[in-house]
Design a protein around this motif. Structure first.
Motif, PDB file in Angstrom:
ATOM      1  N   SER A 327     -10.625  24.573 -18.007  1.00 41.84           N
ATOM      2  CA  SER A 327      -9.403  24.465 -19.070  1.00 41.84           C
ATOM      3  C   SER A 327      -9.609  25.848 -19.689  1.00 41.84           C
ATOM      4  O   SER A 327     -10.857  26.121 -19.926  1.00 41.84           O
ATOM      5  CB  SER A 327      -9.793  23.246 -19.812  1.00 41.84           C
ATOM      6  N   THR A 329     -10.007  26.145 -22.701  1.00 35.28           N
ATOM      7  CA  THR A 329     -10.969  25.898 -23.985  1.00 35.28           C
ATOM      8  C   THR A 329     -12.454  26.059 -23.257  1.00 35.28           C
ATOM      9  O   THR A 329     -13.272  26.759 -24.090  1.00 35.28           O
ATOM     10  CB  THR A 329     -10.913  24.284 -24.423  1.00 35.28           C
ATOM     11  N   ALA A 372      -2.238  24.905 -17.565  1.00 32.46           N
ATOM     12  CA  ALA A 372      -3.017  25.279 -16.420  1.00 32.46           C
ATOM     13  C   ALA A 372      -3.485  26.697 -16.569  1.00 32.46           C
ATOM     14  O   ALA A 372      -2.706  27.572 -16.927  1.00 32.46           O
ATOM     15  CB  ALA A 372      -2.412  25.067 -15.299  1.00 32.46           C
ATOM     16  N   ARG A 463      -4.275  16.648 -14.661  1.00 34.05           N
ATOM     17  CA  ARG A 463      -5.083  17.922 -15.133  1.00 34.05           C
ATOM     18  C   ARG A 463      -4.530  18.231 -16.628  1.00 34.05           C
ATOM     19  O   ARG A 463      -5.203  18.703 -17.496  1.00 34.05           O
ATOM     20  CB  ARG A 463      -4.768  19.187 -14.131  1.00 34.05           C
ATOM     21  N   GLU A 464      -3.220  18.094 -16.827  1.00 37.64           N
ATOM     22  CA  GLU A 464      -2.614  18.464 -18.012  1.00 37.64           C
ATOM     23  C   GLU A 464      -3.255  17.439 -19.214  1.00 37.64           C
ATOM     24  O   GLU A 464      -3.518  17.807 -20.307  1.00 37.64           O
ATOM     25  CB  GLU A 464      -1.238  18.322 -17.955  1.00 37.64           C
ATOM     26  N   ASP A 467      -6.710  18.593 -19.992  1.00 34.11           N
ATOM     27  CA  ASP A 467      -7.016  19.850 -20.542  1.00 34.11           C
ATOM     28  C   ASP A 467      -6.642  19.596 -22.166  1.00 34.11           C
ATOM     29  O   ASP A 467      -7.302  20.423 -23.226  1.00 34.11           O
ATOM     30  CB  ASP A 467      -5.882  20.761 -20.116  1.00 34.11           C
ATOM     31  N   GLU A 471      -9.303  19.724 -25.698  1.00 31.78           N
ATOM     32  CA  GLU A 471      -9.105  20.726 -26.869  1.00 31.78           C
ATOM     33  C   GLU A 471      -9.786  19.860 -28.026  1.00 31.78           C
ATOM     34  O   GLU A 471      -9.992  20.501 -29.241  1.00 31.78           O
ATOM     35  CB  GLU A 471      -7.750  20.770 -27.160  1.00 31.78           C
TER      36      GLU A 471
END
Length: 549
Positions: A327, A329, A372, A463-464, A467, A471
């Motif tokens: 990610s 982050t 991504a 995955r989205e 992520d 955060e």
């Protein structure tokens, strides 16, 4: 940005197939060249011990004589059930010199898993650490094709006996052949000659089994030496560099990004038995490595080790991560601590590690829609295209399956012709990963094709969501799966582990996502867990999470 703005991107336009008929040497030819060039150069550092390339060559010759004396024939399989120890590198070379094929087995395997791979590969010999043989292997070999067992001690090739690593371990007589004894017995003998060819199978490299039973990818010498060269040339590695063995050696990342490239570039490989963050951090401080490649989970663990400080990483000029998504982050956290950019390198077991990488010094772009981080651009002599479910090539920007062709693609799976034909068609390997290429030539992996969630008819990529969860300052790791829902068909469920000392409720995390995502994407439920289930290389086992949902 256009191709003309970045010359290194112009080389990799996926509508201009390069010449992929590249003749490669064998791993043995590569090792022989390194030994001739600088026999006294250090091949392996293991705590306070060292092994030179000359010693590696001589001891692997002795092992090859011992294997041949025991009846090993060309093409026979030899299973390696070892941690990150010098014996792994030595055994690989010895197996190849004897004409055999190595079978790399996860040292975390239990009886069922070890038994499956021994049976599937038809391994004639097992080379194992004493501890692994005593606790797991002994219970399996009698019902397997294995006709000879060679064991070796975790304590060899070093004398420090760090209690954090070796507490309670003593050398034992297990009624097996002892590797050190065999090497001593066969040091003298006829010179080793081999007729290994570039296309011969070097290693059966088993897939991680995240979506089904592991399959043995038939990794050739040419596959290995090609991507060793990719690592060396892409990163500019030289004998002045040192590689830190963060990834497990049995895995394709360790085989290529640690062992093969260290042989080619004539640089030391630092090993520390297995990944323990505090032990690995001490290895960095002692040996001052310049490069490593590993899963993001390993970097995260290092950064969270008590006493870790920016000055610990001043020698590290090249940090790459593969095996699991990064990610933005997490990448920023690594840069903040180390001062070095953490770049993506992307590939699969079936592509002998990298097909894509972020060029050294480049700023990795982030897709504004999915969040991504780009996995980079295709490495030399590699063609990548994006296909829809019917096999049609999609235009730039559209999401589909990544399909790859190049010298690193394996010929197929061991004894699995149907699976091989399904995955590799006319030389093109279908990765099962879903992503796209942007107008500048950068590739993005959105998720695994099989992990896509259909919620109320809308596509949701785990995955989205992961992520966005990452955060949140309280989140250490997150994994998202789809679960059955009577109204929506599927709905989104998240499993989250927290930063040490952090406190947050599932409702807080749901609200965090709700404020940042479309209504159909945010998780309807969040489960807090201490640890997420993973493979040894850091890939999250979403299928295990689904079974608990």
């Amino acid at each position: 940005m256009t191709y003309e703005d970045r010359p290194w991107l112009a080389l990799y336009r996926n509508d201009v197939p390069p010449d992929i008929d590249v003749e490669q040497p064998t791993m043995l030819e590569m090792l022989a060249a390194t030994v001739r060039s600088d026999p006294d150069a250090t091949a392996v550092m293991y705590f306070d011990g060292q092994l030179s390339f000359a010693e590696l060559d001589q001891q692997s010759d002795a092992l090859a004589r011992a294997l041949r004396a025991g009846g090993l024939a060309k093409g026979d399989r030899v299973a390696l059930f070892l941690q990150n120890v010098p014996q792994f590198v030595l055994a690989l070379a010895g197996i190849w010199k004897a004409g055999g094929v190595a079978v790399s087995i996860n040292p975390m395997s239990r009886e069922r898993e070890l038994g499956y791979q021994l049976e599937d590969s038809g391994a004639a010999v097992l080379i194992a650490l004493e501890g692994l043989y005593e606790s797991v292997g002994r219970n399996v070999v009698s019902d397997s094709p294995v006709r000879r067992v060679i064991t070796t001690s975790e304590l060899e090739y070093q004398s420090r006996n760090d209690p954090r690593v070796f507490d309670g371990i003593v050398k034992k007589d297990l009624g097996t052949d002892d590797l050190a004894t065999l090497i001593d017995q066969h040091r003298l003998g006829d010179p080793i000659t081999t007729d290994a060819a570039p296309e011969d199978i070097a290693v059966l490299t088993y897939t991680s089994g995240t979506t089904g039973p592991p399959k043995g990818a038939m990794t050739s010498h040419a596959n290995m030496t090609f991507n060793a060269q990719v690592y060396r040339d892409w990163l500019g590695l030289t004998p002045k560099d040192t590689v830190l063995g963060v990834a497990p050696l049995f895995h394709i990342t360790g085989l290529i990004g640690h062992i093969a490239v260290s042989v080619l570039a004539r640089m030391p490989l630092v090993l520390a038995y297995r990944f323990q963050p505090e032990v690995m951090l001490d290895a960095i401080r002692e040996h001052r490595p310049t490069f490593t490649v590993g899963a993001i989970t390993a970097f995260t663990a290092l950064l969270n080790t008590p006493g870790c400080a920016p000055e610990d990483f001043t020698s590290m000029r090249l940090l790459y991560s593969g095996g699991a998504p990064i990610s933005p982050t997490a990448a920023e956290a690594v840069r903040a601590m180390t001062g070095a950019a953490l770049h993506n390198i992307y590939g699969l077991t079936e592509t002998t590690s990298p097909t894509h990488a972020v060029p050294v010094g480049a700023d990795t772009p982030v897709d504004p829609t999915s969040g991504a981080l780009s996995v980079g651009v295709p490495v030399p002599n590699t063609v990548v295209r994006i296909e829809d479910e019917g096999g049609a090539v999609l235009p730039i920007g559209e999401i589909g399956e990544l399909v790859v062709r190049g010298p690193q693609v394996v010929r197929g799976y061991w004894n699995k012709p149907e699976e091989s034909a399904s995955a590799i068609r006319d030389g093109w390997f279908h990765t099962g990963d879903v992503g796209f290429m942007d107008e500048a030539g950068w590739f993005y992996v959105v998720d695994r094709k099989k992990d896509m969630i259909i919620a109320s008819g809308y596509k949701v990529w785990p995955r989205e969501v992961e992520d966005v969860l990452a955060e949140h300052p309280a989140v250490r790791e997150a994994a998202v799966v789809g679960i059955a829902d009577e109204y929506r068909g599927e709905t989104v469920k998240a499993f989250v582990s927290l930063v040490a000392g952090a406190s947050v409720t599932p409702e807080d995390l749901i609200d965090h996502c709700k404020q940042r995502m479309a209504a159909y994407k945010y998780p309807r439920s969040v489960v807090l867990v201490e640890e997420l289930p993973k493979t040894v290389t850091g890939k999250i086992l979403r299928r295990e999470l689904r079974t608990t949902s």
